[in-house]
Design an enzyme around this catalytic site. Structure first.
Site, PDB file in Angstrom:
ATOM      1  N   LYS A  58       0.856  14.205   1.742  1.00 38.96           N
ATOM      2  CA  LYS A  58      -0.482  14.522   1.222  1.00 38.96           C
ATOM      3  C   LYS A  58      -0.662  16.029   1.013  1.00 38.96           C
ATOM      4  CE  LYS A  58      -2.572  10.494   3.565  1.00 38.96           C
ATOM      5  NZ  LYS A  58      -3.163   9.642   2.508  1.00 38.96           N
TER       6      LYS A  58
ATOM      7  N   HIS B 238       0.794  -1.232   0.000  1.00 41.78           N
ATOM      8  CA  HIS B 238       0.000   0.000   0.000  1.00 41.78           C
ATOM      9  C   HIS B 238       0.822   1.275   0.000  1.00 41.78           C
ATOM     10  CE1 HIS B 238      -3.939  -1.868   0.854  1.00 41.78           C
ATOM     11  NE2 HIS B 238      -3.201  -2.775   1.460  1.00 41.78           N
TER      12      HIS B 238
ATOM     13  N   LYS C 197     -14.578   8.523  -3.808  1.00 46.61           N
ATOM     14  CA  LYS C 197     -15.822   8.814  -3.082  1.00 46.61           C
ATOM     15  C   LYS C 197     -16.380  10.174  -3.487  1.00 46.61           C
ATOM     16  CE  LYS C 197     -13.976   6.098   0.611  1.00 46.61           C
ATOM     17  NZ  LYS C 197     -13.095   6.113   1.798  1.00 46.61           N
TER      18      LYS C 197
ATOM     19  N   LYS D 137      -8.498  13.806   4.981  1.00 44.01           N
ATOM     20  CA  LYS D 137      -7.683  12.591   4.961  1.00 44.01           C
ATOM     21  C   LYS D 137      -6.675  12.735   6.082  1.00 44.01           C
ATOM     22  CE  LYS D 137      -6.585  13.713   0.609  1.00 44.01           C
ATOM     23  NZ  LYS D 137      -6.672  12.655  -0.376  1.00 44.01           N
ATOM     24  N   ARG D 138      -5.913  11.677   6.375  1.00 45.93           N
ATOM     25  CA  ARG D 138      -4.893  11.796   7.407  1.00 45.93           C
ATOM     26  C   ARG D 138      -3.951  12.956   7.076  1.00 45.93           C
ATOM     27  NH1 ARG D 138      -4.653   7.775  11.513  1.00 45.93           N
ATOM     28  NH2 ARG D 138      -2.754   8.883  12.089  1.00 45.93           N
TER      29      ARG D 138
HETATM   30  C1  475 Z   1      -2.302   4.543   0.945  1.00 47.11           C
HETATM   31  N1  475 Z   1      -1.065   2.524   6.294  1.00 47.11           N
HETATM   32  C2  475 Z   1      -3.424   5.025   0.052  1.00 47.11           C
HETATM   33  C3  475 Z   1      -4.709   3.005   0.747  1.00 47.11           C
HETATM   34  O1  475 Z   1      -4.705   1.010  -0.551  1.00 47.11           O
HETATM   35  C4  475 Z   1      -4.245   3.834  -0.441  1.00 47.11           C
HETATM   36  C5  475 Z   1       1.119   1.650   6.896  1.00 47.11           C
HETATM   37  C6  475 Z   1       1.957   1.231   7.905  1.00 47.11           C
HETATM   38  C7  475 Z   1       1.524   1.231   9.179  1.00 47.11           C
HETATM   39  C8  475 Z   1       0.262   1.679   9.447  1.00 47.11           C
HETATM   40  N2  475 Z   1      -0.560   2.088   8.460  1.00 47.11           N
HETATM   41  C9  475 Z   1      -0.155   2.071   7.225  1.00 47.11           C
HETATM   42  C10 475 Z   1      -0.875   2.673   4.989  1.00 47.11           C
HETATM   43  O2  475 Z   1       0.174   2.427   4.467  1.00 47.11           O
HETATM   44  C11 475 Z   1      -2.009   3.146   4.211  1.00 47.11           C
HETATM   45  O3  475 Z   1      -3.080   3.440   4.736  1.00 47.11           O
HETATM   46  N3  475 Z   1      -1.833   3.238   2.913  1.00 47.11           N
HETATM   47  C12 475 Z   1      -2.895   3.707   2.057  1.00 47.11           C
HETATM   48  O4  475 Z   1      -3.594   2.607   1.526  1.00 47.11           O
HETATM   49  C13 475 Z   1      -5.462   1.756   0.321  1.00 47.11           C
HETATM   50  O5  475 Z   1      -5.366   4.272  -1.130  1.00 47.11           O
HETATM   51  O6  475 Z   1      -2.887   5.693  -1.052  1.00 47.11           O
HETATM   52  O7  475 Z   1      -1.627   5.649   1.494  1.00 47.11           O
END
Ligand code: 475
Length: 835
Positions: A575, A376, A684, A569-570
């Site tokens: 971002k 991700h 969304k 968003k976060r």
């Molecule tokens: C992306 N969270 C979005 C979304 O695919 C994408 C990582 C490590 C530890 C804790 N949390 C994380 C993420 O990496 C995360 O939320 N990534 C997001 O995933 C779904 O749409 O671009 O930033």
């Protein structure tokens, strides 16, 4: 099997089968029964909270009947199941969703009205289930909805955190975190005190010779923590399929040792041990796109993975099949690297517990459609690594297995690239650093048969950057793309009922909610005057609703006719909320410099922000502070009035997103190119008739491909240019965009107070290399916002753009994602009810 009722008595069971309510009368009966029995109240003390509780219990009963049948069917048919392992499930509220998915919202509405309640008030009583940070967790929730709606036999596995993501309060412009204790009443879970797994930690490994004269590893000693299952029913939309989300809660094993302590008077330490065990599932780590490498986090991961795999294996063994068939019965999707230990744990079960040979076991573990790994993020700070020493201490046997996996892997790489020493160092699962680290992504790739990114650009980037060597080793076919999607049930039908009904009336049914490509028929209506009028009215009504919410929560009056510009968003530097607020300041300065006559000609805007900063992310917290500081100046400036309002909405979460998304005219998805893997809120907003301003990043690129360049506002440098720009900032001369420099001067003058606090944000751009390219993109950002203003003045054309974009959003349904995963990764088929 032993608990099964003998044949002669089953007649009595069938006669007395529980029936689901069908009418509002029957529903009312259920509500009153729950008020009077489950809640021990009456009509003389039934407040909205009690009415919510009783309504939820009535729906829970209903869901569980379908849940039982679904599980029986899946067991009986013995078909392949999908297991979605995710440390986060950002579910939001369940009641509204359950009512809509089972098609009973109108029935409930009538019943509640009869009993003296408004359904919106009842829905509003529910506390969000916020077991996630942001995109990754919400994606998991959308996938559960699609899996159930499409009749796939699928389970989610996660942790039942006692505290979800913290509640955000804004005090004097600063974020303050408050614990989210959400479990005081949760009608949506079923505790399964009989479904438990003992999970071992620490201890040591001994080699012993077994009866067959074979040397085997025995992991002994250490401590046991018990995992208790809590099941959450996941109803599909317009189908009886109701899947299961199983969340594990930790508790002390409470064995003899405890008991002895207790009896010998050491009550305190036996309680302390219990508390230590319960700590494991206590709290969700509040970091998005960041790994901090805390020991408790690794404990959480193993606890959850071990319990889930034990459960999966237990279910598989009931079918009495040979181990070789495991990959034909079970597909496990790893949501990021967080559950990567599942690969090691399965290998351990197969060799240490089941007595299989290493090679056969590894063939099963890495079998086609066994493990899939979804990446991700490419941000280096989010890639998981664990110190070897920590893994050794906590999971001694697993470390041995990891070393063996690595040894065999590196041997094969060496054979493949005999003259390349460096590649071994680069791809090794163990990083030879001080201290040595286990690279979880490498382990996940080696153990999975497919690795996917979450949007085209992202999937290309992982192949050419962080996982490049693995493409050389395994070939390009191990890597694939599944562009993210969202469930149209929650994000259109539930969040924006009027728009959903308008669309249904034009398309002739609600079928589009399960086949989103049908939206394309709306394009035939873009010149239909009446339709456009209704479309615009719905957007306006949604803006009025948000304006009311803003008034209630911030006290600020906003004009619903203004252009609503949203970024929720976060909060993260990548971002670029800082780019947005700098842009807002630029707009403010521009307005201030105008004569009153000029100002009158300007388009009013409302800039809306929302999102949480990780508690330890200082810079993100400064960004929140600046947004609030700008708001308090701008919103009280009489020269400005309605022309510009700046708001920070507290505690952004799923249920707030359901109010915000339908009310935007434009939303901002403005990450530095190449940093946002996909983004899902972009989808969304567009699905709700808002246009977007964005960079060529993540799924924005595919949204552009689908909706057409005329219906999106793109700006900024491209991913391929980022590296050179960064290099130039550091090694060449770095000049700041002149308009941005003026914004900085204004901040430094103290116009927004707290000069000292904001200096780090400015220094990041001016003095520390502007890693996120805020200055490089500032000019095109401002120019593009001018185009937005211009376009918005032509309301007629704006509505055409809005309708056209929605009509072309079919691709972004999470149903499409699930079909792609099912086909290309899991090799599973839906199992609809045959009747
Ligand atoms: C992306 N969270 C979005 C979304 O695919 C994408 C990582 C490590 C530890 C804790 N949390 C994380 C993420 O990496 C995360 O939320 N990534 C997001 O995933 C779904 O749409 O671009 O930033």
């Amino acid at each position: 099997v032993e608990a099964s009722i003998p044949e002669p008595q089953r007649e009595a069971w069938k006669r007395n089968q529980t029936a689901a309510f069908k009418s509002s009368d029957e529903f009312e009966k259920e509500v009153v029964r729950h008020v009077e029995t489950s809640l021990a109240r009456s009509m003389f003390n039934c407040d909205e909270k009690a009415a919510y509780s009783a309504t939820s219990l009535a729906f829970r009963d209903r869901l569980i009947l379908d849940w039982n049948k679904t599980q029986q069917r899946q067991t009986y048919r013995d078909s392949k199941r999908v297991y979605y392992l995710s440390l986060e499930f950002l579910m939001g509220r369940a009641l509204d969703n359950a009512m809509l998915n089972v098609g009973m919202k109108d029935t409930a509405k009538a019943g509640l009205a009869d009993l003296g309640f408004r359904i919106e008030d009842i829905i509003g009583q529910e506390h969000d289930a916020a077991l996630g940070n942001g995109g990754l967790g919400r994606l998991a929730a959308c996938f559960l909805d699609s899996l159930a709606s499409l009749d796939f036999p699928a389970w989610g596995y996660g942790l039942r955190y006692r505290y979800g993501i913290f509640k955000q309060e804004i005090i004097d412009g600063y974020q303050v975190e408050v614990p989210d204790y959400w479990l005081d009443f949760n009608p949506w879970e079923f505790p399964r005190h009989d479904v438990t797994v003992d999970v071992q930690f620490f201890g040591s490994v001994k080699k012993v010779t077994n009866e067959e004269g074979k040397s085997v590893a025995v992991w002994e000693g250490g401590e046991i923590v018990v995992a208790v299952a809590y099941d959450v029913p996941i109803p599909g939309y317009d189908t009886p399929t109701t899947n299961n989300l199983r969340l594990w809660s930790s508790k002390a094993s409470g064995g003899e040792f405890d008991f002895q302590k207790f009896n010998s008077g050491d009550y305190e330490s036996s309680v302390a041990e219990q508390q230590r065990a319960e700590t494991i599932s206590n709290v969700l780590y509040p970091n998005d796109n960041l790994e901090r490498g805390k020991e408790l986090r690794l404990k959480q991961q193993y606890f959850w993975v071990a319990a889930s795999l034990y459960d999966i294996v237990r279910r598989f063994k009931k079918s009495k099949r040979a181990w070789r068939e495991f990959p034909e019965q079970v597909a496990i999707q790893l949501n990021d690297t967080h559950p990567t230990l599942a690969i090691v744990e399965l290998q351990r079960i197969l060799i240490d517990v089941e007595g299989l040979e290493w090679d056969l076991a590894w063939e099963i573990v890495t079998g086609t459609s066994q493990f899939g790994y979804t990446n991700h993020t490419v941000l280096p700070e989010a890639l998981e690594k664990w110190p070897v020493g920590l893994v050794q201490h906590l999971l001694p046997r697993h470390l041995q297995i990891i070393y063996d996996i690595n040894l065999f892997f590196l041997q094969s790489v060496e054979k493949q690239f005999p003259d390349d020493r460096d590649i071994l160092t680069r791809v090794s699962i163990i990083e030879e650093s001080q201290p040595k680290m286990v690279r979880m992504a490498h382990l996940a790739i080696v153990g999975s048969h497919k690795v996917n990114g979450v949007a085209e650009l992202h999937s290309d980037l992982i192949k050419t950057t962080i996982f490049k060597d693995f493409v050389e080793i395994y070939g390009p076919d191990r890597f694939t793309n599944v562009t993210n999607g969202i469930t149209p049930r929650r994000w259109l039908h539930q969040a924006n009922p009027r728009l959903s009904e308008l669309i249904a009336s034009k398309l002739g049914s609600h079928e589009f909610l399960k086949d989103l490509s049908q939206l394309n028929k709306l394009e035939l209506l873009v010149q239909d005057k009446e339709f456009k009028k209704e479309w615009a009215e719905i957007k306006f009504a949604n803006k009025v609703r948000l304006a009311k919410y803003i008034k209630e929560t911030t006290g600020v009056n906003v004009n619903p006719s203004a252009l609503f510009d949203v970024q929720v968003k976060r909060i993260h530097e990548y971002k670029r909320q800082q780019l947005n607020i700098f842009g807002v300041i630029h707009r403010y300065l521009t307005l201030k410099a105008m004569t009153p006559a000029e100002r009158k000609k300007q388009l009013p805007r409302v800039s809306i922000f929302g999102g949480k900063a990780a508690p330890g992310y200082w810079m993100a917290k400064q960004i929140i502070h600046l947004i609030n500081a700008v708001g308090s100046v701008v919103n009280n400036d009489e020269d400005i009035g309605d022309l510009l309002k700046v708001l920070f909405l507290e505690d952004y979460n799923v249920s707030k997103a359901e109010i915000i998304c339908p009310a935007s005219d434009i939303s901002e998805h403005i990450s530095t190119a190449g940093t946002e893997a996909s983004g899902t809120s972009n989808m969304k907003f567009v699905l709700n008739g808002g246009l977007i301003i964005g960079t060529c990043d993540g799924a924005n690129i595919e949204i552009t491909r689908e909706v057409g360049e005329n219906n999106i506002f793109l700006f900024g440098n491209l991913a391929e240019d980022v590296e050179d720009l960064r290099h130039a900032h550091t090694y060449g001369s770095h000049t700041i965009d002149p308009d941005l420099a003026k914004v900085f001067e204004e901040i430094q003058k103290g116009t927004f107070g707290s000069v000292h606090d904001f200096s780090a944000m400015i220094a990041a751009v001016k003095d520390h290399g502007d890693y996120y390219l805020v200055s490089d993109d500032f000019h095109s950002y401002i120019e593009t916002h001018k185009l937005v203003d211009e376009a918005y003045r032509d309301q007629e054309q704006w509505v055409v753009k809005s309708i056209t974009a929605v009509a072309r959003m079919g691709f972004f349904s999470s149903d499409r994602c699930i079909y792609e995963y099912a086909d290309g990764i899991w090799n599973v088929e839906p199992l609809p009810r045959r009747d």
